[in-house]
Design an enzyme around this catalytic site. Structure first.
Site, PDB file in Angstrom:
ATOM      1  N   HIS A  82     -46.144  -5.039  -7.260  1.00  0.00           N
ATOM      2  CA  HIS A  82     -47.112  -4.731  -6.198  1.00  0.00           C
ATOM      3  C   HIS A  82     -46.501  -4.454  -4.712  1.00  0.00           C
ATOM      4  O   HIS A  82     -45.297  -5.078  -4.676  1.00  0.00           O
ATOM      5  CB  HIS A  82     -48.353  -5.667  -6.053  1.00  0.00           C
ATOM      6  CG  HIS A  82     -49.362  -5.297  -6.850  1.00  0.00           C
ATOM      7  ND1 HIS A  82     -50.066  -4.078  -7.036  1.00  0.00           N
ATOM      8  CD2 HIS A  82     -50.012  -6.011  -7.960  1.00  0.00           C
ATOM      9  CE1 HIS A  82     -51.021  -4.009  -7.948  1.00  0.00           C
ATOM     10  NE2 HIS A  82     -51.166  -5.348  -8.358  1.00  0.00           N
TER      11      HIS A  82
ATOM     12  N   ASP B 292     -47.027   0.274   0.071  1.00  0.00           N
ATOM     13  CA  ASP B 292     -47.796   1.277  -0.759  1.00  0.00           C
ATOM     14  C   ASP B 292     -48.144   2.579   0.370  1.00  0.00           C
ATOM     15  O   ASP B 292     -47.878   3.669  -0.198  1.00  0.00           O
ATOM     16  CB  ASP B 292     -49.309   0.734  -0.986  1.00  0.00           C
ATOM     17  CG  ASP B 292     -49.343  -0.330  -1.983  1.00  0.00           C
ATOM     18  OD1 ASP B 292     -48.149  -0.111  -2.759  1.00  0.00           O
ATOM     19  OD2 ASP B 292     -50.424  -0.863  -2.333  1.00  0.00           O
TER      20      ASP B 292
END
Length: 387
Positions: free
Chosen positions: A138, A168
């Site tokens: 992540h 991200d």
């Protein structure tokens, strides 16, 4: 009303994109493409859709601007239909682990064989090759390994991360879109598509180029709150106000520093901007002074000045800031306040089209709009699901 293509108003109007639904940066990239006018068809898993942190699909803003079809991609009928979509598309975006689309029969080889002009965008954390390519991850881990997390924050004892903005969306979806647009430009010359391998670790490292330059030049101390832009300077930092809020101070240049101390009424008492030996005194003085009034009082005091001081607003407050309100940085659509499309264009101004959609909400209409034949048969077969 039946769906139709070409509803976007931005500069990408007419561009056709197939999105194999994922989470995080992939949807953000496709939201950006849709915001800019592209016709995006989102292929979801049946029953898929909104993230757990967004329990109501109508609030999942990363899915706005495009219809959703639900497909069982392990079914050869669904796979072949998606390849039919690919044959008519300019771009495919997928954010699955390396090798997954290949196993589904939707990898670059199969898609480029159907459409040699296709730009095949791949979004992963680690990239398509390397020792960690198949490993789960992540944002926080990608940013950590890329060297960007260690210096983040002003706490000397531990780093802090800015949600998933840096990895991200900064190093991930932004670079995917840059790569897609660059490949489309090159296609205009060569007539050929190609694969864009966008990895969050790559983009995050690239975002950090200025820090790498400072490190190479001996101007970066690899500890927090010790450098020009991380709170090491007392006149580039955050200060608490009397109501527990904060003001952001960025008075780097001498003229801005002079304005800062003038508004704070510290002309006579503040140490000089380059008086390095008294930086602790200056920080203490700024801390005490900002703590003497509320955030709104200081905001009013600095209004109209070039001191480079701004209030630290919550997201729920940002839309009401006078500057952001006048520019329309946030808009309200279907009762939801959300960021407007960005950037801006002089002729082809983007506008929001579809609200966020549930997985499979538009299966029938979207497939028909893209020219797929006998959609009812495809749904009846179970290859596709109409929510």
């Amino acid at each position: 009303m039946p769906l139709s293509l070409g509803q976007g108003t931005g500069p990408l109007k007419g561009l056709k994109v197939v999105e194999l639904a994922g989470i995080g940066p992939g949807p953000h990239a496709c939201m950006l493409l849709a915001d800019l006018g592209a016709d995006v068809i989102r292929v979801d898993r049946p029953g898929g859709g909104a993230l757990a942190v967004v329990p109501n699909p109508e609030h999942d803003l990363l899915t706005r601007g495009r219809p959703s079809v639900a497909a069982n991609l392990k079914d050869p009928v669904a796979r072949d239909t998606v390849l039919d979509l690919v044959a008519e598309a300019d771009v495919l975006v997928e954010g699955l682990r390396p090798g997954v689309t290949e196993r589904l029969g939707l990898g670059p080889d199969e898609c480029l064989a159907r459409n040699p002009r296709l730009v095949y965008g791949r979004m992963t954390g680690w990239g398509q090759h390397g020792p960690l390519a198949a490993r789960a991850g992540h944002d926080v881990g990608y940013v950590a390994v890329a060297g960007a997390l260690h210096g983040s924050g002003q706490d000397p004892t531990r780093p802090h991360f800015a949600s998933n903005l840096v990895g991200d969306f900064g190093g991930g979806s932004t670079y995917l879109v840059i790569g897609i647009l660059a490949a489309l430009l090159e296609r205009g010359v060569s007539g050929r598509g190609q694969v864009v391998d966008a990895a969050i670790v790559d983009g995050t490292a690239h975002l950090n180029t200025m820090a790498a330059a400072m490190l190479a030049g001996g101007a970066l101390q690899e500890r927090r709150a010790a450098n020009a832009l991380d709170g090491g300077l007392p006149y580039y930092d955050l200060y608490a106000t009397s109501d527990g809020e904060h003001m952001a101070v960025g008075a780097l240049e001498p003229q801005f520093f002079a304005e800062l101390v003038r508004v704070l009424e510290l002309d006579e008492s503040a140490p000089g901007q380059v008086d390095l030996d008294r930086y602790d005194d200056l920080r203490d003085l700024l801390t005490t002074t900002f703590a003497s009034r509320t955030r709104d009082e200081w905001t009013a005091a600095f209004e109209g000045t070039d001191a480079c001081v701004a209030p630290v607003l919550r997201l729920s407050e940002a839309a009401d800031h006078p500057h952001l309100r006048e520019r329309g940085v946030f808009v309200e659509r279907d009762g939801v306040v959300q960021p407007a499309p960005a950037p801006r264009f002089s002729r082809t101004e983007p506008t929001l089209t579809m609200r966020p959609s549930r997985a499979g909400e538009h299966t029938r209409d979207a497939l028909e709009a893209w020219g797929v034949a006998d959609v009812d048969r495809l749904i009846a077969s179970g290859a596709f699901v109409q929510a």
